[in-house]
Each structure stands twice: as structure tokens, then as C-alpha cells.
Design a protein around this motif. Structure first.
Motif, PDB file in Angstrom:
ATOM      1  N   PRO A  50       0.785  -1.227   0.000  1.00 24.63           N
ATOM      2  CA  PRO A  50       0.000   0.000   0.000  1.00 24.63           C
ATOM      3  C   PRO A  50       0.824   1.288   0.000  1.00 24.63           C
ATOM      4  O   PRO A  50       0.383   2.296  -0.523  1.00 24.63           O
ATOM      5  CB  PRO A  50      -0.822  -0.104   1.286  1.00 24.63           C
ATOM      6  CG  PRO A  50      -0.007  -0.967   2.178  1.00 24.63           C
ATOM      7  CD  PRO A  50       0.697  -1.930   1.271  1.00 24.63           C
ATOM      8  N   ASN A  51       2.016   1.260   0.556  1.00 20.00           N
ATOM      9  CA  ASN A  51       2.782   2.497   0.703  1.00 20.00           C
ATOM     10  C   ASN A  51       3.950   2.620  -0.256  1.00 20.00           C
ATOM     11  O   ASN A  51       4.817   3.451  -0.069  1.00 20.00           O
ATOM     12  CB  ASN A  51       3.287   2.622   2.143  1.00 20.00           C
ATOM     13  CG  ASN A  51       2.145   2.703   3.121  1.00 20.00           C
ATOM     14  OD1 ASN A  51       1.094   3.242   2.813  1.00 20.00           O
ATOM     15  ND2 ASN A  51       2.345   2.152   4.301  1.00 20.00           N
ATOM     16  N   ARG A  52       3.968   1.769  -1.276  1.00 21.03           N
ATOM     17  CA  ARG A  52       5.078   1.870  -2.222  1.00 21.03           C
ATOM     18  C   ARG A  52       4.604   1.525  -3.621  1.00 21.03           C
ATOM     19  O   ARG A  52       3.613   0.834  -3.807  1.00 21.03           O
ATOM     20  CB  ARG A  52       6.257   0.997  -1.800  1.00 21.03           C
ATOM     21  CG  ARG A  52       6.019  -0.481  -1.850  1.00 21.03           C
ATOM     22  CD  ARG A  52       7.256  -1.236  -1.346  1.00 21.03           C
ATOM     23  NE  ARG A  52       7.201  -2.622  -1.716  1.00 21.03           N
ATOM     24  CZ  ARG A  52       7.775  -3.139  -2.776  1.00 21.03           C
ATOM     25  NH1 ARG A  52       8.459  -2.378  -3.600  1.00 21.03           N
ATOM     26  NH2 ARG A  52       7.682  -4.434  -3.048  1.00 21.03           N
ATOM     27  N   THR A 107     -10.121  -7.810   4.921  1.00 26.35           N
ATOM     28  CA  THR A 107      -9.956  -6.446   5.411  1.00 26.35           C
ATOM     29  C   THR A 107      -8.469  -6.188   5.626  1.00 26.35           C
ATOM     30  O   THR A 107      -7.684  -7.123   5.774  1.00 26.35           O
ATOM     31  CB  THR A 107     -10.760  -6.215   6.708  1.00 26.35           C
ATOM     32  OG1 THR A 107     -10.755  -4.840   7.024  1.00 26.35           O
ATOM     33  CG2 THR A 107     -10.206  -7.013   7.863  1.00 26.35           C
ATOM     34  N   ARG A 108      -8.105  -4.931   5.651  1.00 26.97           N
ATOM     35  CA  ARG A 108      -6.695  -4.556   5.756  1.00 26.97           C
ATOM     36  C   ARG A 108      -6.309  -4.370   7.222  1.00 26.97           C
ATOM     37  O   ARG A 108      -6.984  -3.705   7.982  1.00 26.97           O
ATOM     38  CB  ARG A 108      -6.454  -3.259   4.996  1.00 26.97           C
ATOM     39  CG  ARG A 108      -5.017  -2.790   5.054  1.00 26.97           C
ATOM     40  CD  ARG A 108      -4.793  -1.549   4.233  1.00 26.97           C
ATOM     41  NE  ARG A 108      -5.060  -1.777   2.826  1.00 26.97           N
ATOM     42  CZ  ARG A 108      -4.257  -2.457   2.010  1.00 26.97           C
ATOM     43  NH1 ARG A 108      -3.172  -2.986   2.454  1.00 26.97           N
ATOM     44  NH2 ARG A 108      -4.569  -2.596   0.741  1.00 26.97           N
ATOM     45  N   MET A 109      -5.190  -5.009   7.582  1.00 27.60           N
ATOM     46  CA  MET A 109      -4.543  -4.786   8.884  1.00 27.60           C
ATOM     47  C   MET A 109      -3.115  -4.369   8.577  1.00 27.60           C
ATOM     48  O   MET A 109      -2.264  -5.218   8.322  1.00 27.60           O
ATOM     49  CB  MET A 109      -4.542  -6.071   9.720  1.00 27.60           C
ATOM     50  CG  MET A 109      -5.771  -6.272  10.542  1.00 27.60           C
ATOM     51  SD  MET A 109      -5.673  -7.713  11.626  1.00 27.60           S
ATOM     52  CE  MET A 109      -4.253  -7.342  12.612  1.00 27.60           C
ATOM     53  N   GLY A 110      -2.874  -3.071   8.563  1.00 27.13           N
ATOM     54  CA  GLY A 110      -1.565  -2.578   8.148  1.00 27.13           C
ATOM     55  C   GLY A 110      -1.364  -2.856   6.679  1.00 27.13           C
ATOM     56  O   GLY A 110      -2.157  -2.450   5.847  1.00 27.13           O
ATOM     57  N   ARG A 111      -0.329  -3.597   6.346  1.00 25.77           N
ATOM     58  CA  ARG A 111      -0.111  -3.946   4.943  1.00 25.77           C
ATOM     59  C   ARG A 111      -0.651  -5.326   4.600  1.00 25.77           C
ATOM     60  O   ARG A 111      -0.533  -5.790   3.482  1.00 25.77           O
ATOM     61  CB  ARG A 111       1.359  -3.829   4.559  1.00 25.77           C
ATOM     62  CG  ARG A 111       2.263  -4.897   5.074  1.00 25.77           C
ATOM     63  CD  ARG A 111       3.675  -4.727   4.524  1.00 25.77           C
ATOM     64  NE  ARG A 111       4.348  -5.995   4.413  1.00 25.77           N
ATOM     65  CZ  ARG A 111       4.515  -6.671   3.287  1.00 25.77           C
ATOM     66  NH1 ARG A 111       4.063  -6.198   2.174  1.00 25.77           N
ATOM     67  NH2 ARG A 111       5.150  -7.824   3.278  1.00 25.77           N
ATOM     68  N   PHE A 112      -1.246  -5.995   5.580  1.00 23.60           N
ATOM     69  CA  PHE A 112      -1.757  -7.338   5.368  1.00 23.60           C
ATOM     70  C   PHE A 112      -3.257  -7.332   5.098  1.00 23.60           C
ATOM     71  O   PHE A 112      -3.997  -6.551   5.688  1.00 23.60           O
ATOM     72  CB  PHE A 112      -1.474  -8.224   6.596  1.00 23.60           C
ATOM     73  CG  PHE A 112      -0.019  -8.347   6.916  1.00 23.60           C
ATOM     74  CD1 PHE A 112       0.813  -9.127   6.128  1.00 23.60           C
ATOM     75  CD2 PHE A 112       0.521  -7.671   7.988  1.00 23.60           C
ATOM     76  CE1 PHE A 112       2.160  -9.236   6.418  1.00 23.60           C
ATOM     77  CE2 PHE A 112       1.870  -7.775   8.284  1.00 23.60           C
ATOM     78  CZ  PHE A 112       2.689  -8.558   7.492  1.00 23.60           C
ATOM     79  N   LEU A 113      -3.684  -8.235   4.234  1.00 25.90           N
ATOM     80  CA  LEU A 113      -5.102  -8.458   4.004  1.00 25.90           C
ATOM     81  C   LEU A 113      -5.459  -9.769   4.694  1.00 25.90           C
ATOM     82  O   LEU A 113      -4.903 -10.814   4.375  1.00 25.90           O
ATOM     83  CB  LEU A 113      -5.392  -8.547   2.504  1.00 25.90           C
ATOM     84  CG  LEU A 113      -5.210  -7.247   1.733  1.00 25.90           C
ATOM     85  CD1 LEU A 113      -5.274  -7.504   0.244  1.00 25.90           C
ATOM     86  CD2 LEU A 113      -6.275  -6.250   2.136  1.00 25.90           C
TER      87      LEU A 113
END
Length: 170
Positions: A50-52, A107-113
Motif C-alpha cells: 500500500p505504501n510503495r 480487510t486490511r490490517m496494516g499492509r496485510f489483508l
């Protein structure tokens, strides 16, 4: 100059289907039919970053696609749908996260689904464990119906969590 002209005239097509509308106007069923197979796998991989931004070769290697052109095809398909954006460096980044098909169950938990059922599984398991520990600590016999209900709920939610996890795109 000719190449730039071709890119600006290019129509939005996705699997041979013209895309006249922006993403916001697509019905979920239409979007779900376009977002399947390898395209869904590529989108899933991008959602996990998500952040890159991610390059074509990285996607090709990570997903073990046969060539970079296959990865590029699916990235362009996602770009036509408005789900990803191509940066000036040639890398791709998620523009919009949609919940269609199997993605609705995560659902998203940080960068994990993670599967949505995971939260219920952990909740019921921890409630059952806490109830059992409190009964043992106070030296009382646990209520049979409360224990059985907690056990059945825990097992059912863990089975669903595992079933959804196995159904993920890759």
C-alpha cells in the motif's frame, strides 16, 4: 512524437470490452467480471504494497508470470479500470481499493489483508478461554450451555476463516 500520439488516442479497453464510464459508475457485477484471474492476482499483490510503488518486473517475478509483457497487460487493464495509476517512473501504485468478489471477505490490517472472520474467531476463542480460566480459578464448574455455545462458535468461525484464507487469489 508518433508514439505519444498513439498513447493519447488509445481507447480504454479491458479484455475486449470498451470502458466508456469512469470507475465510479461501474456496477459491482461488471467490475467483478473484469477483475478476475491473473488480473485479480496482480491487483491483490498491489494491495499488499500500500505504501510503495511497484514495477512491472517485480510483479512478473513475484507472481511467476511468464514475461513482463503479461504483467504489463494486467497492469494496463487495472489502469483502464481506474484501480491503479502509473507514475512517471513507470511504476504502478494503487489508486482505489474496491471490494468485489473474494476481496469483500478480506480487510486490511496494516499492509496485510486478512479474512474478516479472523476477528470473530479470535473474539470467540478468547472469550471461551477467558471463561474457562475464570471458572477453573474460582473452582466452579462452567455452565454446559455457555461452554458448548462458545466452542461451537469458535470452531465455526475458525473453519470459515481458514476456508476464506484458502480461497485468496494466491
Amino acid at each position: 512524437m508518433v508514439r505519444l500520439l498513439k498513447l493519447s488516442v488509445r481507447k480504454s479497453y479491458c479484455g475486449g470490452i470498451p470502458l466508456p464510464k469512469p470507475l465510479k459508475e461501474f456496477e459491482p457485477a461488471v467490475l467483478e467480471s473484469m477483475l478476475k484471474g491473473k488480473t485479480l492476482t496482480v491487483y491483490w499483490y498491489l494491495l499488499q504494497q500500500p505504501n510503495r510503488s511497484v514495477g512491472v518486473r517485480e510483479i512478473q517475478r513475484a507472481l511467476k508470470l511468464s514475461s513482463p509483457s503479461v504483467a504489463l497487460h494486467h497492469l494496463e487493464k487495472l489502469e483502464d479500470l481506474g484501480l491503479v495509476r502509473k507514475k512517471a517512473t513507470g511504476e504502478y501504485v494503487v489508486e482505489e481499493e474496491v471490494k468485489v468478489g473474494i476481496l469483500r471477505l478480506f480487510t486490511r490490517m496494516g499492509r496485510f489483508l486478512v479474512p474478516r472472520y479472523l476477528f470473530y474467531s479470535v473474539l470467540f476463542t478468547s472469550m471461551l478461554t477467558t471463561y474457562t480460566i475464570l471458572c477453573v480459578a474460582s473452582q466452579t464448574w462452567p455452565n454446559f450451555y455457555a461452554f458448548v455455545f462458545g466452542l461451537i462458535a469458535s470452531v465455526a468461525f475458525w473453519i470459515e476463516t481458514i476456508r476464506v484464507w484458502r480461497a485468496k487469489p494466491f
